[in-house]
Write a protein that holds these residues in place. Structure first.
Motif, short mmCIF file in Angstrom:
data_model
loop_
_atom_site.label_atom_id
_atom_site.label_comp_id
_atom_site.label_asym_id
_atom_site.label_seq_id
_atom_site.Cartn_x
_atom_site.Cartn_y
_atom_site.Cartn_z
N GLN A 105 -9.08 0.59 -4.42
CA GLN A 105 -8.97 1.81 -3.64
C GLN A 105 -7.49 2.15 -3.53
O GLN A 105 -6.65 1.25 -3.33
CB GLN A 105 -9.55 1.64 -2.25
N VAL A 106 -7.15 3.43 -3.65
CA VAL A 106 -5.74 3.84 -3.69
C VAL A 106 -5.53 5.03 -2.76
O VAL A 106 -6.32 5.97 -2.76
CB VAL A 106 -5.31 4.23 -5.12
N VAL A 107 -4.45 4.96 -1.98
CA VAL A 107 -3.99 6.10 -1.20
C VAL A 107 -2.48 6.24 -1.45
O VAL A 107 -1.74 5.26 -1.34
CB VAL A 107 -4.25 5.92 0.31
N TRP A 130 4.57 6.42 -1.34
CA TRP A 130 4.23 5.08 -0.85
C TRP A 130 2.78 4.82 -1.21
O TRP A 130 1.88 5.54 -0.78
CB TRP A 130 4.43 5.00 0.66
N ALA A 131 2.55 3.81 -2.04
CA ALA A 131 1.21 3.50 -2.53
C ALA A 131 0.60 2.38 -1.71
O ALA A 131 1.25 1.35 -1.46
CB ALA A 131 1.26 3.09 -4.00
N ILE A 132 -0.62 2.56 -1.27
CA ILE A 132 -1.40 1.53 -0.57
C ILE A 132 -2.64 1.29 -1.42
O ILE A 132 -3.45 2.20 -1.61
CB ILE A 132 -1.78 1.99 0.85
N VAL A 133 -2.76 0.06 -1.93
CA VAL A 133 -3.81 -0.25 -2.90
C VAL A 133 -4.64 -1.40 -2.37
O VAL A 133 -4.10 -2.46 -2.02
CB VAL A 133 -3.21 -0.62 -4.27
N GLY A 134 -5.93 -1.19 -2.30
CA GLY A 134 -6.86 -2.26 -1.97
C GLY A 134 -7.44 -2.82 -3.26
O GLY A 134 -8.05 -2.10 -4.03
N VAL A 135 -7.21 -4.13 -3.51
CA VAL A 135 -7.60 -4.74 -4.76
C VAL A 135 -8.77 -5.68 -4.52
O VAL A 135 -8.68 -6.59 -3.67
CB VAL A 135 -6.43 -5.51 -5.40
N GLU A 136 -9.85 -5.53 -5.26
CA GLU A 136 -11.01 -6.38 -5.09
C GLU A 136 -10.66 -7.82 -5.46
O GLU A 136 -9.99 -8.08 -6.46
CB GLU A 136 -12.16 -5.89 -5.97
N GLY A 137 -11.07 -8.75 -4.61
CA GLY A 137 -10.84 -10.15 -4.90
C GLY A 137 -9.56 -10.71 -4.32
O GLY A 137 -9.28 -11.90 -4.45
N THR A 138 -8.74 -9.86 -3.64
CA THR A 138 -7.49 -10.35 -3.06
C THR A 138 -7.55 -10.41 -1.55
O THR A 138 -6.55 -10.69 -0.91
CB THR A 138 -6.32 -9.42 -3.47
N GLY A 139 -8.67 -10.13 -0.96
CA GLY A 139 -8.78 -10.16 0.49
C GLY A 139 -9.92 -9.28 0.93
O GLY A 139 -10.83 -8.99 0.17
N ASP A 140 -9.87 -8.81 2.19
CA ASP A 140 -10.91 -7.92 2.69
C ASP A 140 -10.93 -6.64 1.87
O ASP A 140 -9.91 -6.00 1.66
CB ASP A 140 -10.66 -7.59 4.16
N TRP A 141 -12.13 -6.26 1.40
CA TRP A 141 -12.27 -5.07 0.57
C TRP A 141 -12.28 -3.83 1.45
O TRP A 141 -13.10 -3.68 2.32
CB TRP A 141 -13.56 -5.19 -0.24
N GLY A 142 -11.31 -2.96 1.23
CA GLY A 142 -11.24 -1.74 2.03
C GLY A 142 -9.84 -1.52 2.56
O GLY A 142 -9.19 -2.44 3.02
N LEU A 143 -9.37 -0.27 2.48
CA LEU A 143 -8.01 0.06 2.90
C LEU A 143 -7.94 0.35 4.39
O LEU A 143 -8.92 0.73 5.02
CB LEU A 143 -7.52 1.31 2.15
N GLY A 144 -6.72 0.19 4.93
CA GLY A 144 -6.45 0.60 6.29
C GLY A 144 -6.96 -0.33 7.34
O GLY A 144 -7.02 0.02 8.52
N ILE A 145 -7.33 -1.57 6.98
CA ILE A 145 -7.80 -2.53 7.97
C ILE A 145 -6.61 -3.31 8.47
O ILE A 145 -5.95 -4.02 7.72
CB ILE A 145 -8.84 -3.50 7.36
N GLY A 146 -6.30 -3.16 9.74
CA GLY A 146 -5.12 -3.81 10.31
C GLY A 146 -5.25 -5.31 10.32
O GLY A 146 -6.34 -5.88 10.33
N LYS A 147 -4.12 -5.99 10.30
CA LYS A 147 -4.10 -7.44 10.28
C LYS A 147 -4.68 -8.01 11.56
O LYS A 147 -4.39 -7.55 12.66
CB LYS A 147 -2.65 -7.92 10.11
#
Length: 682
Positions: free
Chosen positions: A218-220, A56-73
């Motif tokens: 960022q990728v986990v 299961w890939a969790i990817v934080g992409v710059e420019g698509t929202g808040d920068w940084g993984l694991g930030i809850g909605k």
């Protein structure tokens, strides 16, 4: 470096076969049809079964929202800090043709599922069929949606035997080598939490495979649990008892205590993130990093009149309230007051919350057996609140007793086999399995009435000696319990000892009749497991062993060898000195060579309170710490009821022949599945 899936040997990247054991590093066997399949394919080309390695890939992409993984909605459903099903993790549909298939069927990157008009634009480099990372290793299997600055979807590992940097860090931690700051500096913050929580004692937390970050993303990569059942779906079912719901609530309090020091307790507030494994045990699909911000309740009380922890616990109560509302189930008993007190900040500590849940359980108790009970094995009781095995940072205190729900057996399976080994000419081992299983179906419950007798003996005394002794012991014990085991009563310690002494006398008298003397007198070791419901007992003489494997405790040896080295250790001699003796491995007792006065069988009783795999083995398998070294790869998968025990026994014997092989090899595997005792009212 390629890690062999069989022997864990480290091979150079270009190898097609393991240098040590010869296992293929390019193909695997399909678990459904046994066809050889390339390790980089998702599905078997013969039967279509999924056999690829998926993360299961969790990817934080710059420019698509808040920068940084694991930030809850941030949005809520009206309940402060609580997110509903599907609102945080995009549930992307899987396409009909999943890449990678054979080249002619592989969908092109532009073959994406349509996205809603208001959905953020997906970067082309993260489209289905494309790869994640510069190494062209992880391939997108579904069209991911970008939400809250993240992309979450399944990816196929095209190089599954290649060790990742994170896996290397975790492997070093097992050997006591902690990661340096440089090793963990290039990974997202959330990945550090996964690493800290990786332990066999915490199966509720997904395993992390890899993580990295660069200027663009960022990728986990974690264990794929997207197929796990939603907790809400099970909560809705009419067959789910109030006690089962209470048990899940209790599990959430355990997870809360585990996650809160790492600021990951927000993971429990997204209902879609609460999942159940095949054994109906609560787990998380992923972790979130986010401080929980709470507001004062509508009351005239000042902030000082409430403890900070009371406000931290209030969102947990709101999760439970939402589960009741969404499932349209009615809150029951004193739990109603517990939820009200959580809302008002009247339950200031986790310890008090657990105590209140125990009171609710007592209220719901049916019959005389307790719903919650203290562990019957205090020295081996699971420590649910440990972050790692070396530091007891979150170890339970006196106000946090280890409490387990009363369990009943729901399934019992077994398999056994024996092999002569690579150096012996005849097999002196013998084993016996006798089971009686009856399933009784009630309107809202199924009761499993099961008895299991498992006997393993390792004979000695040469051809026509050891073979006879081990067979006599197995036959005698089987006949004894056939005549003396009442289906309504578990055998007492005196009964079990009587059976062992009887087997000793039968072999001893045979020695006397045949006028055997000295080393010519035949004998045998014994390890025997008895199971009735969730009660169990083990009896043993000699060095044949019983192991127990659970997800929370890992592998445990439940018997202590009757040999000179262990005898000296029990007398206070250091292990290194005790086993330096030339006679260290000589048995101090066995069945048959001498009369009853020369043996003293060990008999221990315990309860099966969690899903367990029991392993009875002769020393041909246990020598050289073989199981202690290889249990995670060869035993741990067998806890899952999707894996075949017969095949598991065969694999263990092959392993013993590969690394030992000097003696006969025998193994019995017993897989016991339990579930909370619902206290059926029928």
């Amino acid at each position: 470096m390629l890690i062999c899936p069989e022997c864990q040997f480290e091979n150079p990247n270009g190898n097609n076969f393991c240098q040590k054991c010869g296992t293929s590093l390019t193909h695997k066997v399909c678990p459904q049809c046994s066809t050889d399949v390339s390790v980089d394919l998702l599905q078997c080309h013969n039967c279509g079964a999924e056999c690829g390695t998926v993360w299961w890939a969790i990817v934080g992409v710059e420019g698509t929202g808040d920068w940084g993984l694991g930030i809850g909605k941030e949005e809520s459903t009206g309940d402060e800090g609580v997110v509903g099903v599907g609102e945080n993790i995009p549930q992307s549909p899987m396409p009909d043709a999943q890449c990678p298939m054979p080249d002619t069927q592989c969908p092109m990157p532009d073959a994406q599922e349509p996205t809603p008009d208001n959905a953020p634009t997906l970067p082309p480099k993260l489209s289905i069929g494309t790869y994640l990372g510069k190494e062209q290793r992880y391939q997108f299997l579904a069209s991911p949606l970008v939400e809250n600055g993240e992309v979450s979807t399944r990816v196929l590992d095209r190089q599954p035997y290649q060790i990742s940097p994170i896996e290397a860090i975790l492997a070093n931690q097992k050997q006591g080598v902690m990661a340096s700051m440089n090793e963990i500096s290039g990974i997202p913050k959330i990945a550090e939490a996964y690493i800290a929580l990786q332990s066999p004692h915490h199966p509720e937390i997904p395993k992390i495979h890899d993580a990295w970050e660069d200027d663009e993303m960022q990728v986990v990569l974690i264990e794929d649990r997207s197929h796990w059942q939603y907790l809400l779906d099970a909560w809705k079912q009419e067959t789910t008892s109030s006690l089962q719901i209470l048990h899940w609530c209790y599990q959430m309090t355990q997870l809360w205590t585990l996650l809160e020091p790492l600021n990951c307790h927000y993971s429990l507030l997204d209902i879609s993130n609460l999942r159940l494994d095949e054994d109906q045990t609560l787990g998380l699909q992923r972790l979130y990093l986010q401080p929980i911000e709470t507001e004062l309740p509508d009351t005239t009380a000042t902030f000082e009149e409430f403890s900070a922890e009371a406000f931290i616990l209030r969102p947990l109560g709101r999760v439970w309230q939402q589960l009741f509302r969404s499932s349209q189930r009615t809150q029951f008993g004193s739990l109603i007051q517990v939820l009200e007190d959580l809302e008002q900040g009247n339950i200031p500590t986790i310890a008090q919350l657990r105590s209140r849940l125990q009171d609710v359980a007592t209220e719901l108790e049916v019959g005389s057996s307790p719903i919650f009970a203290e562990s019957v094995l205090p020295t081996a009781s699971p420590t649910f609140l440990q972050i790692d095995d070396s530091e007891d940072t979150l170890a339970r205190g006196d106000d946090l007793p280890t409490v387990v729900l009363s369990m009943q057996l729901s399934n019992l399976e077994d398999a056994g086999s024996t092999d002569v080994g690579r150096q012996r000419q005849h097999n002196e081992d013998c084993f016996g399995i006798v089971t009686k299983i009856e399933k009784v179906d009630l309107p809202k419950n199924r009761i499993l009435q099961a008895q299991g007798l498992y006997i393993l003996c390792d004979g000695m005394g040469g051809h026509a000696g050891g073979e006879v002794a081990s067979q006599l012991a197995v036959q005698t014990l089987r006949q004894y319990f056939q005549e003396n085991w009442d289906s309504n009563q578990f055998p007492s310690e005196s009964k079990i000892r009587e059976a062992v002494y009887l087997a000793n006398r039968v072999i001893y008298e045979k020695n006397q009749q045949d006028a055997r003397s000295g080393v010519g007198r035949m004998g045998t070791t014994l390890v025997m497991l008895l199971i009735q419901g969730n009660q169990a007992a083990v009896a043993h003489v000699g060095d044949s062993r019983l192991y127990r494997l659970t997800r929370k405790r890992g592998l445990e040896q439940l018997t202590l060898d009757h040999e000179v080295g262990q005898r000296e250790i029990s007398r206070g001699v250091e292990a290194s000195i005790a086993y330096a003796r030339p006679d260290a491995y000589q048995l101090t007792q066995a069945l048959g060579p001498r009369d009853d006065s020369a043996i003293n069988p060990d008999v221990e009783f315990f309860h099966i309170n969690e899903d367990s795999l029991f392993v009875l083995v002769s020393d041909g398998l246990s020598d050289n710490d073989l199981l202690e070294t290889h249990w995670q790869n060869h035993l741990l998968p067998l806890l899952s009821f999707t894996n075949n025990l017969e095949q598991g026994v065969t694999t263990l014997i092959d392993l013993a022949n590969q690394y030992n092989g000097h003696d006969n090899i025998t193994a019995i595997l017993i897989r016991a599945k339990v579930r909370p005792n619902t206290g059926s009212r029928e």
